[in-house]
Design a protein around this motif. Structure first.
Motif, mmCIF file in Angstrom:
data_model
loop_
_atom_site.group_PDB
_atom_site.id
_atom_site.type_symbol
_atom_site.label_atom_id
_atom_site.label_comp_id
_atom_site.label_asym_id
_atom_site.label_seq_id
_atom_site.Cartn_x
_atom_site.Cartn_y
_atom_site.Cartn_z
ATOM 1 N N GLN A 16 12.210 2.566 4.216
ATOM 2 C CA GLN A 16 12.426 3.905 4.749
ATOM 3 C C GLN A 16 13.793 4.032 5.423
ATOM 4 O OE1 GLN A 16 9.416 4.957 7.581
ATOM 5 N NE2 GLN A 16 9.980 7.103 7.617
ATOM 6 N N GLY A 17 14.546 5.042 5.007
ATOM 7 C CA GLY A 17 15.839 5.330 5.609
ATOM 8 C C GLY A 17 17.004 4.540 5.031
ATOM 9 N N GLU A 18 16.755 3.710 4.033
ATOM 10 C CA GLU A 18 17.811 2.895 3.428
ATOM 11 C C GLU A 18 17.847 3.127 1.922
ATOM 12 O OE1 GLU A 18 17.414 -1.231 4.489
ATOM 13 O OE2 GLU A 18 16.966 -0.766 6.561
ATOM 14 N N ALA A 19 18.991 2.866 1.325
ATOM 15 C CA ALA A 19 19.110 2.971 -0.132
ATOM 16 C C ALA A 19 18.281 1.868 -0.797
ATOM 17 C CB ALA A 19 20.573 2.830 -0.554
ATOM 18 N N ASP A 20 17.721 2.177 -1.962
ATOM 19 C CA ASP A 20 16.987 1.162 -2.716
ATOM 20 C C ASP A 20 17.916 0.001 -3.043
ATOM 21 O OD1 ASP A 20 14.814 2.837 -2.643
ATOM 22 O OD2 ASP A 20 14.785 3.245 -4.795
ATOM 23 N N GLN A 21 17.327 -1.193 -3.154
ATOM 24 C CA GLN A 21 18.079 -2.390 -3.486
ATOM 25 C C GLN A 21 17.436 -3.071 -4.679
ATOM 26 O OE1 GLN A 21 17.854 -4.700 0.125
ATOM 27 N NE2 GLN A 21 19.694 -3.778 0.956
ATOM 28 N N ALA A 71 8.789 -4.149 15.650
ATOM 29 C CA ALA A 71 8.646 -3.292 14.470
ATOM 30 C C ALA A 71 7.291 -3.550 13.828
ATOM 31 C CB ALA A 71 9.760 -3.554 13.461
ATOM 32 N N ARG A 72 6.749 -2.496 13.265
ATOM 33 C CA ARG A 72 5.489 -2.585 12.520
ATOM 34 C C ARG A 72 5.624 -1.623 11.356
ATOM 35 N NH1 ARG A 72 -0.199 -3.674 13.354
ATOM 36 N NH2 ARG A 72 -1.449 -2.079 12.327
ATOM 37 N N PHE A 73 5.374 -2.124 10.156
ATOM 38 C CA PHE A 73 5.446 -1.209 9.025
ATOM 39 C C PHE A 73 4.388 -1.523 7.984
ATOM 40 C CE2 PHE A 73 8.502 -4.534 7.980
ATOM 41 C CZ PHE A 73 8.270 -4.788 6.645
ATOM 42 N N ARG A 74 4.117 -0.528 7.172
ATOM 43 C CA ARG A 74 3.186 -0.658 6.052
ATOM 44 C C ARG A 74 4.019 -0.925 4.810
ATOM 45 N NH1 ARG A 74 -2.076 0.692 5.359
ATOM 46 N NH2 ARG A 74 -2.052 1.658 7.406
ATOM 47 N N SER A 75 3.538 -1.848 4.012
ATOM 48 C CA SER A 75 4.223 -2.203 2.778
ATOM 49 C C SER A 75 3.268 -2.010 1.612
ATOM 50 C CB SER A 75 4.690 -3.655 2.841
ATOM 51 O OG SER A 75 5.385 -4.011 1.668
ATOM 52 N N VAL A 76 3.778 -1.416 0.545
ATOM 53 C CA VAL A 76 3.037 -1.296 -0.706
ATOM 54 C C VAL A 76 3.838 -2.088 -1.735
ATOM 55 C CG1 VAL A 76 2.115 0.269 -2.454
ATOM 56 C CG2 VAL A 76 2.179 0.993 -0.044
ATOM 57 N N ASP A 77 3.240 -3.173 -2.232
ATOM 58 C CA ASP A 77 3.914 -4.068 -3.165
ATOM 59 C C ASP A 77 3.205 -4.048 -4.503
ATOM 60 O OD1 ASP A 77 5.930 -5.557 -1.395
ATOM 61 O OD2 ASP A 77 4.073 -5.775 -0.270
ATOM 62 N N ILE A 107 7.677 -0.929 -1.408
ATOM 63 C CA ILE A 107 7.949 0.300 -0.657
ATOM 64 C C ILE A 107 7.483 0.054 0.774
ATOM 65 C CG2 ILE A 107 7.499 2.776 -0.456
ATOM 66 C CD1 ILE A 107 6.752 2.661 -3.492
ATOM 67 N N ASN A 108 8.402 0.132 1.730
ATOM 68 C CA ASN A 108 8.097 -0.111 3.142
ATOM 69 C C ASN A 108 8.362 1.144 3.953
ATOM 70 O OD1 ASN A 108 7.691 -2.968 2.781
ATOM 71 N ND2 ASN A 108 9.890 -3.143 2.565
ATOM 72 N N TYR A 109 7.469 1.419 4.888
ATOM 73 C CA TYR A 109 7.715 2.528 5.803
ATOM 74 C C TYR A 109 7.138 2.210 7.162
ATOM 75 C CZ TYR A 109 3.102 3.875 3.964
ATOM 76 O OH TYR A 109 1.798 3.872 3.544
#
Length: 153
Positions: free
Chosen positions: A64-69, A126-132, A147-149
């Protein structure tokens, strides 16, 4: 969340047509946790090669908030980070759900990052949800899409 997982499985199934998937048992939650722990071990060792071993070369990584890599960009980012940081923070992965279909798997997890404060106590930073999205390869299950947010701490 189930709609997101269904959408991702549908997209993954379409993407799967372009991959030569090996026959494999469905990915289990415990196995996903072991793969995430391999990433964590690589991070703590400041070993970009070990971190990248969990990803497929076709990786698309979104945060989230960054360009895809892609794979090469993410690897370079880890190498640069480890070259400039003295002590990395600690990570914990908590796999929550796994959904497998058509030789692909979607894993939903929570990741927590902790660092020591000035008094030496670890605090959640930090705490985030990841969908892999994983696919089986000859070398085992690999992550092809992340996809992380952010989630509230």
């Amino acid at each position: 969340m189930n709609k997101l997982v269904a959408l991702l499985l549908g997209a993954a199934a379409l993407m799967g047509a372009s991959f030569q998937a090996c026959s494999a048992e469905p990915l289990a939650l415990k196995e996903a946790g072991a793969i995430f722990n391999q990433w964590i071990a690589g991070y703590h060792a400041k070993d970009a090669e070990k971190i990248m071993s969990v990803f497929d070369k076709t990786l698309v990584y979104s945060s989230q908030g960054e360009a895809d890599q892609n794979y090469a960009e993410l690897k370079k980012g880890y190498q640069e980070f480890f070259a400039t940081k003295a002590t990395p923070s600690k990570w914990k992965a908590i796999p929550k759900e796994v959904h497998s279909q058509a030789g692909l798997a979607v894993v939903v997890s929570i990741w927590e990052q902790r660092q020591k404060d000035t008094s030496g106590h670890e605090e959640l930073v930090a705490r985030f949800r990841s969908v892999d999205i994983f696919r089986p390869t000859k070398a085992g299950w690999k992550i092809v899409r992340t996809i992380n947010y952010s989630e509230p701490n």
